[in-house]
Write a protein that holds these residues in place. Structure first.
Motif, PDB file in Angstrom:
ATOM      1  N   ALA A  10      30.321  41.333  33.317  1.00 44.53           N
ATOM      2  CA  ALA A  10      29.799  42.795  33.193  1.00 44.53           C
ATOM      3  C   ALA A  10      30.455  43.983  33.725  1.00 44.53           C
ATOM      4  CB  ALA A  10      28.292  42.669  33.728  1.00 44.53           C
ATOM      5  N   HIS A  11      30.882  43.607  35.123  1.00 49.53           N
ATOM      6  CA  HIS A  11      31.564  44.527  35.869  1.00 49.53           C
ATOM      7  C   HIS A  11      32.907  44.740  35.440  1.00 49.53           C
ATOM      8  CE1 HIS A  11      28.486  45.230  39.061  1.00 49.53           C
ATOM      9  NE2 HIS A  11      28.190  43.877  38.976  1.00 49.53           N
ATOM     10  N   LEU A  12      33.701  43.812  35.064  1.00 52.92           N
ATOM     11  CA  LEU A  12      34.898  43.879  34.311  1.00 52.92           C
ATOM     12  C   LEU A  12      34.574  44.978  32.883  1.00 52.92           C
ATOM     13  CD1 LEU A  12      37.807  43.516  34.300  1.00 52.92           C
ATOM     14  CD2 LEU A  12      37.587  41.321  32.987  1.00 52.92           C
ATOM     15  N   LEU A  42      42.585  36.038  36.588  1.00 51.99           N
ATOM     16  CA  LEU A  42      43.875  36.632  36.386  1.00 51.99           C
ATOM     17  C   LEU A  42      43.793  37.856  35.502  1.00 51.99           C
ATOM     18  CD1 LEU A  42      46.215  33.234  35.942  1.00 51.99           C
ATOM     19  CD2 LEU A  42      46.183  34.797  37.740  1.00 51.99           C
ATOM     20  N   LYS A  43      42.973  37.811  34.445  1.00 50.27           N
ATOM     21  CA  LYS A  43      42.746  38.874  33.593  1.00 50.27           C
ATOM     22  C   LYS A  43      42.396  39.999  34.518  1.00 50.27           C
ATOM     23  CE  LYS A  43      39.872  40.024  29.651  1.00 50.27           C
ATOM     24  NZ  LYS A  43      38.777  39.672  28.728  1.00 50.27           N
ATOM     25  N   ALA A  44      41.307  40.047  35.320  1.00 46.93           N
ATOM     26  CA  ALA A  44      40.744  40.948  36.087  1.00 46.93           C
ATOM     27  C   ALA A  44      41.652  41.799  36.725  1.00 46.93           C
ATOM     28  CB  ALA A  44      39.481  40.733  36.781  1.00 46.93           C
ATOM     29  N   ARG A  45      42.563  40.762  37.654  1.00 49.29           N
ATOM     30  CA  ARG A  45      43.556  41.173  38.429  1.00 49.29           C
ATOM     31  C   ARG A  45      44.687  42.035  37.756  1.00 49.29           C
ATOM     32  NH1 ARG A  45      43.214  40.182  43.668  1.00 49.29           N
ATOM     33  NH2 ARG A  45      41.695  38.560  43.757  1.00 49.29           N
ATOM     34  N   LEU A  46      44.939  41.457  36.449  1.00 47.14           N
ATOM     35  CA  LEU A  46      46.096  42.029  36.052  1.00 47.14           C
ATOM     36  C   LEU A  46      45.586  43.301  35.096  1.00 47.14           C
ATOM     37  CD1 LEU A  46      48.795  42.058  34.656  1.00 47.14           C
ATOM     38  CD2 LEU A  46      47.907  40.631  32.786  1.00 47.14           C
ATOM     39  N   LEU A  47      44.303  43.252  34.919  1.00 46.16           N
ATOM     40  CA  LEU A  47      43.974  44.696  34.348  1.00 46.16           C
ATOM     41  C   LEU A  47      43.912  45.792  35.525  1.00 46.16           C
ATOM     42  CD1 LEU A  47      41.353  43.399  31.839  1.00 46.16           C
ATOM     43  CD2 LEU A  47      43.301  44.818  31.201  1.00 46.16           C
ATOM     44  N   PHE A  48      43.489  45.416  36.492  1.00 48.69           N
ATOM     45  CA  PHE A  48      43.365  46.358  37.709  1.00 48.69           C
ATOM     46  C   PHE A  48      44.835  46.748  38.157  1.00 48.69           C
ATOM     47  CE2 PHE A  48      42.207  46.986  42.435  1.00 48.69           C
ATOM     48  CZ  PHE A  48      41.853  47.868  42.279  1.00 48.69           C
ATOM     49  N   ALA A  49      45.707  45.877  37.900  1.00 45.57           N
ATOM     50  CA  ALA A  49      47.022  46.082  38.514  1.00 45.57           C
ATOM     51  C   ALA A  49      47.548  47.203  37.584  1.00 45.57           C
ATOM     52  CB  ALA A  49      47.988  45.091  38.467  1.00 45.57           C
ATOM     53  N   LYS A  50      47.452  46.957  36.257  1.00 47.55           N
ATOM     54  CA  LYS A  50      47.623  47.912  35.211  1.00 47.55           C
ATOM     55  C   LYS A  50      47.134  49.477  35.336  1.00 47.55           C
ATOM     56  CE  LYS A  50      48.585  44.815  31.407  1.00 47.55           C
ATOM     57  NZ  LYS A  50      48.429  44.331  30.188  1.00 47.55           N
ATOM     58  N   PHE A  51      45.803  49.330  35.814  1.00 47.47           N
ATOM     59  CA  PHE A  51      45.094  50.452  35.929  1.00 47.47           C
ATOM     60  C   PHE A  51      45.760  51.347  37.175  1.00 47.47           C
ATOM     61  CE2 PHE A  51      41.958  52.421  39.107  1.00 47.47           C
ATOM     62  CZ  PHE A  51      41.576  53.473  38.280  1.00 47.47           C
ATOM     63  N   LEU A  52      46.114  50.531  38.149  1.00 40.81           N
ATOM     64  CA  LEU A  52      46.890  50.977  39.423  1.00 40.81           C
ATOM     65  C   LEU A  52      48.082  51.566  39.145  1.00 40.81           C
ATOM     66  CD1 LEU A  52      45.778  48.298  42.070  1.00 40.81           C
ATOM     67  CD2 LEU A  52      44.812  50.853  41.839  1.00 40.81           C
ATOM     68  N   LEU A  65      49.482  42.016  41.471  1.00 39.67           N
ATOM     69  CA  LEU A  65      50.213  41.463  40.808  1.00 39.67           C
ATOM     70  C   LEU A  65      50.685  40.256  41.486  1.00 39.67           C
ATOM     71  CD1 LEU A  65      52.413  44.316  39.179  1.00 39.67           C
ATOM     72  CD2 LEU A  65      50.789  42.727  37.946  1.00 39.67           C
ATOM     73  N   ASP A  66      51.252  40.281  42.862  1.00 35.23           N
ATOM     74  CA  ASP A  66      51.737  39.217  43.798  1.00 35.23           C
ATOM     75  C   ASP A  66      50.333  38.167  43.595  1.00 35.23           C
ATOM     76  OD1 ASP A  66      54.037  40.322  44.184  1.00 35.23           O
ATOM     77  OD2 ASP A  66      53.389  41.109  46.056  1.00 35.23           O
ATOM     78  N   SER A  67      49.151  38.783  43.746  1.00 32.92           N
ATOM     79  CA  SER A  67      47.913  37.523  43.777  1.00 32.92           C
ATOM     80  C   SER A  67      47.878  36.954  42.517  1.00 32.92           C
ATOM     81  CB  SER A  67      46.645  38.502  44.308  1.00 32.92           C
ATOM     82  OG  SER A  67      46.737  38.925  45.468  1.00 32.92           O
ATOM     83  N   ALA A  68      47.899  37.543  41.385  1.00 32.39           N
ATOM     84  CA  ALA A  68      48.000  36.982  40.004  1.00 32.39           C
ATOM     85  C   ALA A  68      49.023  36.024  39.973  1.00 32.39           C
ATOM     86  CB  ALA A  68      47.827  38.110  39.142  1.00 32.39           C
ATOM     87  N   SER A  69      50.365  36.618  40.101  1.00 32.52           N
ATOM     88  CA  SER A  69      51.443  35.751  39.934  1.00 32.52           C
ATOM     89  C   SER A  69      51.479  34.548  40.637  1.00 32.52           C
ATOM     90  CB  SER A  69      52.713  36.429  39.803  1.00 32.52           C
ATOM     91  OG  SER A  69      52.918  36.841  41.039  1.00 32.52           O
ATOM     92  N   ALA A  70      50.717  34.254  41.865  1.00 28.23           N
ATOM     93  CA  ALA A  70      50.510  33.032  42.624  1.00 28.23           C
ATOM     94  C   ALA A  70      50.024  31.889  41.953  1.00 28.23           C
ATOM     95  CB  ALA A  70      49.913  33.492  43.892  1.00 28.23           C
ATOM     96  N   LEU A  80      53.865  36.931  30.259  1.00 25.89           N
ATOM     97  CA  LEU A  80      54.392  38.183  29.545  1.00 25.89           C
ATOM     98  C   LEU A  80      53.605  39.409  30.243  1.00 25.89           C
ATOM     99  CD1 LEU A  80      56.038  39.782  27.430  1.00 25.89           C
ATOM    100  CD2 LEU A  80      54.029  39.220  25.846  1.00 25.89           C
ATOM    101  N   ASP A  81      52.492  39.490  30.244  1.00 27.36           N
ATOM    102  CA  ASP A  81      51.927  40.977  30.828  1.00 27.36           C
ATOM    103  C   ASP A  81      52.446  41.050  32.317  1.00 27.36           C
ATOM    104  OD1 ASP A  81      50.419  41.649  28.593  1.00 27.36           O
ATOM    105  OD2 ASP A  81      48.735  40.750  28.966  1.00 27.36           O
ATOM    106  N   LEU A  82      52.271  39.847  33.200  1.00 29.94           N
ATOM    107  CA  LEU A  82      52.768  39.895  34.469  1.00 29.94           C
ATOM    108  C   LEU A  82      53.989  40.567  34.764  1.00 29.94           C
ATOM    109  CD1 LEU A  82      51.004  37.054  35.997  1.00 29.94           C
ATOM    110  CD2 LEU A  82      50.552  39.391  36.745  1.00 29.94           C
ATOM    111  N   GLY A  83      55.063  39.970  33.607  1.00 31.88           N
ATOM    112  CA  GLY A  83      56.491  40.457  33.934  1.00 31.88           C
ATOM    113  C   GLY A  83      56.500  42.016  33.341  1.00 31.88           C
ATOM    114  N   ARG A  84      55.854  42.324  32.325  1.00 35.42           N
ATOM    115  CA  ARG A  84      55.843  43.701  32.099  1.00 35.42           C
ATOM    116  C   ARG A  84      55.305  44.688  33.169  1.00 35.42           C
ATOM    117  NH1 ARG A  84      54.168  43.769  25.645  1.00 35.42           N
ATOM    118  NH2 ARG A  84      55.958  42.901  24.843  1.00 35.42           N
TER     119      ARG A  84
END
Length: 195
Positions: A10-12, A42-52, A65-70, A80-84
């Motif tokens: 819900a918060h996401l 991973l989804k929330a972390r990646l979306l937050f990284a894109k927001f940042l 991104l480092d946290s997500a890719s670990a 793919l999303d992380l790479g971009r």
């Protein structure tokens, strides 16, 4: 949501709605709440990284991104999303590593092949880039317009004018905007969209 504030999904969802409405502070607060409740997402972390990234906060985005890719078992589409995203913050080595992983895990994921090809082209590695751009064009059954655009540029530069004309004609039908760029200077590297 008010009755149960610990529901990470819900918060996401609230974070994404805040992003859409332009409420950056609210979006950030909801992303942070989501990640507090669900740090392994991973989804929330990646979306937050894109927001940042979109808010010009590259250092903070890199931390996310480092946290997500670990994570070890990441789906190819997430790679793919992380790479971009790494590419968007000019971390080309990390972007290349993740895009290569995506291609290795999903050899028909043409978006990963195209992204890797364009990244390699941007790094001046034309021969290697051409391999991945051709793979993307083949895997997509002609739908990888950025691949066609960049292959056309490579063909023109190397004097393969017959192939250049075929690719240009394809772009005229499929993507007139890219064809117009190709007719003009046509020398810029165009990146795929982050989102």
């Amino acid at each position: 949501i008010a009755a149960d504030g610990n529901v990470a999904d819900a918060h996401l969802a609230l974070a994404l709605m805040a992003v859409e409405s332009g409420a950056a502070r609210r979006a950030e607060a909801e992303f942070r709440t989501t990640l507090t409740l669900w740090p392994q997402s991973l989804k929330a972390r990646l979306l937050f990284a894109k927001f940042l990234i979109k808010n010009d906060r590259k250092t903070e985005a890199l931390n996310e991104l480092d946290s997500a890719s670990a994570a070890s078992a990441i789906a190819p589409a997430v790679l793919l999303d992380l790479g971009r995203a790494y590419w968007a913050v000019d971390q080309r080595a990390a972007a290349e590593r993740l895009l290569r992983q995506a291609v290795a895990r999903a050899p028909r994921l043409w978006q990963a092949q195209e992204s890797l090809g364009i990244l390699l082209l941007e790094c001046g590695r034309r021969r290697e880039a051409e391999v991945f751009l051709r793979l993307a064009l083949d895997s997509s059954r002609g739908g990888a317009d950025l691949s066609a655009y960049h292959l056309a540029q490579l063909c023109r530069r190397s004097g393969r004018l017959g192939e250049w004309r075929l690719l240009r004609a394809t772009l005229e039908r499929r993507s007139p905007g890219l064809a117009a760029r190709l007719r003009g200077a046509g020398s810029s590297v165009l990146r795929p969209a982050l989102l």
